[in-house]
Write a protein that holds these residues in place. Structure first.
Motif, PDB file in Angstrom:
ATOM      1  N   VAL A  33      63.757  80.284  34.780  1.00  0.00           N
ATOM      2  CA  VAL A  33      62.537  79.978  34.029  1.00  0.00           C
ATOM      3  C   VAL A  33      62.012  78.662  34.599  1.00  0.00           C
ATOM      4  N   GLY A  34      60.852  78.714  35.230  1.00  0.00           N
ATOM      5  CA  GLY A  34      60.286  77.532  35.891  1.00  0.00           C
ATOM      6  C   GLY A  34      59.245  76.872  34.993  1.00  0.00           C
ATOM      7  N   VAL A  35      59.522  75.635  34.611  1.00  0.00           N
ATOM      8  CA  VAL A  35      58.633  74.929  33.673  1.00  0.00           C
ATOM      9  C   VAL A  35      57.759  73.959  34.465  1.00  0.00           C
ATOM     10  N   LEU A  36      56.461  74.216  34.440  1.00  0.00           N
ATOM     11  CA  LEU A  36      55.549  73.398  35.258  1.00  0.00           C
ATOM     12  C   LEU A  36      55.361  71.998  34.693  1.00  0.00           C
ATOM     13  N   ASN A  37      55.597  71.002  35.559  1.00  0.00           N
ATOM     14  CA  ASN A  37      55.268  69.622  35.231  1.00  0.00           C
ATOM     15  C   ASN A  37      53.923  69.330  35.879  1.00  0.00           C
ATOM     16  N   ASN A  38      52.861  69.570  35.118  1.00  0.00           N
ATOM     17  CA  ASN A  38      51.514  69.430  35.670  1.00  0.00           C
ATOM     18  C   ASN A  38      50.979  68.044  35.324  1.00  0.00           C
ATOM     19  N   LYS A  39      50.956  67.172  36.340  1.00  0.00           N
ATOM     20  CA  LYS A  39      50.621  65.767  36.064  1.00  0.00           C
ATOM     21  C   LYS A  39      49.154  65.567  35.710  1.00  0.00           C
ATOM     22  N   SER A  40      48.327  66.590  35.966  1.00  0.00           N
ATOM     23  CA  SER A  40      46.910  66.413  35.634  1.00  0.00           C
ATOM     24  C   SER A  40      46.602  66.872  34.205  1.00  0.00           C
ATOM     25  N   LYS A  41      47.617  67.360  33.486  1.00  0.00           N
ATOM     26  CA  LYS A  41      47.402  67.783  32.101  1.00  0.00           C
ATOM     27  C   LYS A  41      48.240  66.930  31.154  1.00  0.00           C
ATOM     28  N   THR A  42      47.810  66.845  29.899  1.00  0.00           N
ATOM     29  CA  THR A  42      48.616  66.125  28.908  1.00  0.00           C
ATOM     30  C   THR A  42      49.152  67.137  27.909  1.00  0.00           C
ATOM     31  N   PRO A  43      50.366  67.635  28.141  1.00  0.00           N
ATOM     32  CA  PRO A  43      50.924  68.632  27.221  1.00  0.00           C
ATOM     33  C   PRO A  43      51.382  67.978  25.921  1.00  0.00           C
ATOM     34  N   LEU A  44      51.655  68.806  24.917  1.00  0.00           N
ATOM     35  CA  LEU A  44      52.212  68.269  23.670  1.00  0.00           C
ATOM     36  C   LEU A  44      53.609  67.705  23.944  1.00  0.00           C
ATOM     37  N   PHE A  45      54.422  68.468  24.696  1.00  0.00           N
ATOM     38  CA  PHE A  45      55.794  68.045  25.010  1.00  0.00           C
ATOM     39  C   PHE A  45      55.914  67.713  26.492  1.00  0.00           C
ATOM     40  N   MET A  67      64.544  75.477  34.912  1.00  0.00           N
ATOM     41  CA  MET A  67      64.339  74.356  35.831  1.00  0.00           C
ATOM     42  C   MET A  67      62.885  73.882  35.743  1.00  0.00           C
ATOM     43  N   ALA A  68      62.676  72.601  35.898  1.00  0.00           N
ATOM     44  CA  ALA A  68      61.307  72.074  35.951  1.00  0.00           C
ATOM     45  C   ALA A  68      60.834  72.158  37.397  1.00  0.00           C
ATOM     46  N   PHE A  69      59.526  72.324  37.586  1.00  0.00           N
ATOM     47  CA  PHE A  69      58.994  72.242  38.950  1.00  0.00           C
ATOM     48  C   PHE A  69      57.630  71.561  38.946  1.00  0.00           C
ATOM     49  N   GLU A  70      57.275  71.080  40.151  1.00  0.00           N
ATOM     50  CA  GLU A  70      55.958  70.455  40.326  1.00  0.00           C
ATOM     51  C   GLU A  70      55.316  71.087  41.534  1.00  0.00           C
ATOM     52  N   GLY A  71      54.015  71.033  41.624  1.00  0.00           N
ATOM     53  CA  GLY A  71      53.334  71.527  42.826  1.00  0.00           C
ATOM     54  C   GLY A  71      53.173  73.031  42.798  1.00  0.00           C
ATOM     55  N   LEU A  72      53.151  73.625  43.996  1.00  0.00           N
ATOM     56  CA  LEU A  72      52.875  75.061  44.090  1.00  0.00           C
ATOM     57  C   LEU A  72      54.077  75.906  43.681  1.00  0.00           C
ATOM     58  N   LEU A  73      53.769  76.942  42.924  1.00  0.00           N
ATOM     59  CA  LEU A  73      54.821  77.864  42.474  1.00  0.00           C
ATOM     60  C   LEU A  73      55.519  78.528  43.665  1.00  0.00           C
ATOM     61  N   VAL A  74      54.742  78.931  44.684  1.00  0.00           N
ATOM     62  CA  VAL A  74      55.372  79.635  45.815  1.00  0.00           C
ATOM     63  C   VAL A  74      56.321  78.712  46.593  1.00  0.00           C
ATOM     64  N   ASP A  75      56.028  77.406  46.596  1.00  0.00           N
ATOM     65  CA  ASP A  75      56.935  76.470  47.271  1.00  0.00           C
ATOM     66  C   ASP A  75      58.243  76.353  46.487  1.00  0.00           C
ATOM     67  N   PHE A  76      58.105  76.314  45.166  1.00  0.00           N
ATOM     68  CA  PHE A  76      59.312  76.261  44.314  1.00  0.00           C
ATOM     69  C   PHE A  76      60.113  77.554  44.489  1.00  0.00           C
ATOM     70  N   ALA A  77      59.403  78.688  44.555  1.00  0.00           N
ATOM     71  CA  ALA A  77      60.090  79.974  44.744  1.00  0.00           C
ATOM     72  C   ALA A  77      60.903  79.944  46.047  1.00  0.00           C
ATOM     73  N   ASP A  78      60.292  79.399  47.107  1.00  0.00           N
ATOM     74  CA  ASP A  78      60.996  79.266  48.398  1.00  0.00           C
ATOM     75  C   ASP A  78      62.238  78.403  48.267  1.00  0.00           C
ATOM     76  N   GLU A  79      62.046  77.260  47.595  1.00  0.00           N
ATOM     77  CA  GLU A  79      63.144  76.288  47.417  1.00  0.00           C
ATOM     78  C   GLU A  79      64.373  76.914  46.769  1.00  0.00           C
TER      79      GLU A  79
END
Ligand code: PNS
Length: 165
Positions: A33-45, A67-79
């Motif tokens: 489960v990949g949880v996006l850390n999107n620095k351009s948004k202000t999430p509740l949590f 796992m948390a991830f940042e950036g492109l999903l396909v790059d995280f998928a590769d990782e």
């Protein structure tokens, strides 16, 4: 080994997400489960809290990790060596955005396939944003999210729990 990723914002995780996670975990060897850390948004949590809530929610599922991830999903998928992206589709209105995202991801990385699971009928109305909105107005959100998630949402919003009143 077939490793898949189920990405999202999960702000917060709902019973709709958990339904997809449980069903997806039965058709792959390992589900991340990949949880996006999107620095351009202000999430509740923040991302750490979203990961923690998910970890608790999936603790009984042996082949699921969070796992948390940042950036492109396909790059995280590769990782993490995942070649499958799982997305839940609730209604036709979700489809246009999901199709665009799946096709963009496929152009960015043609080793990755997107698979759609349809949300179970009884949960198809649910979204994190409506849960946040209902909670902000003091509504009982226990039909939408696990109990400990509901408590965290109310705490975060400084709201007295409706069902404890
Ligand atoms: O739960 P959400 O908000 O619908 O999830 C959206 C998510 C996280 C899957 C999507 O925004 C995403 O993958 N973001 C990472 C950046 C990316 O790779 N975008 C797609 C190609 S531009």
């Amino acid at each position: 080994m077939k490793r898949a990723i189920y990405p999202g914002s999960f702000d917060p995780v709902t019973f709709g997400h958990l339904d997809i996670i449980k069903r997806a975990s039965k058709i792959v060897d390992e589900l991340v489960v990949g949880v996006l850390n999107n620095k351009s948004k202000t999430p509740l949590f923040n991302v750490q809290n979203r990961v923690k809530m998910l970890e608790k929610a999936v603790e009984d599922l042996d082949n699921v990790k969070v796992m948390a991830f940042e950036g492109l999903l396909v790059d995280f998928a590769d990782e993490i060596d995942a070649h499958l992206i799982i997305r839940g589709v609730r209604a036709f209105s979700d489809f246009e955005y999901e199709l665009q995202m799946a096709q963009t991801n496929s152009v960015l990385n043609n080793k990755v396939e997107t698979v759609f699971l349809t949300t179970s009928l009884e949960l198809s109305y649910l979204s994190s944003s409506t849960v946040r909105e209902a909670a902000a107005h003091g509504a009982d959100i226990s039909s939408f999210v696990p109990e400990y998630v509901a408590s965290q949402v109310y705490n975060k919003m400084n709201i007295k729990e409706k069902h404890n009143e």
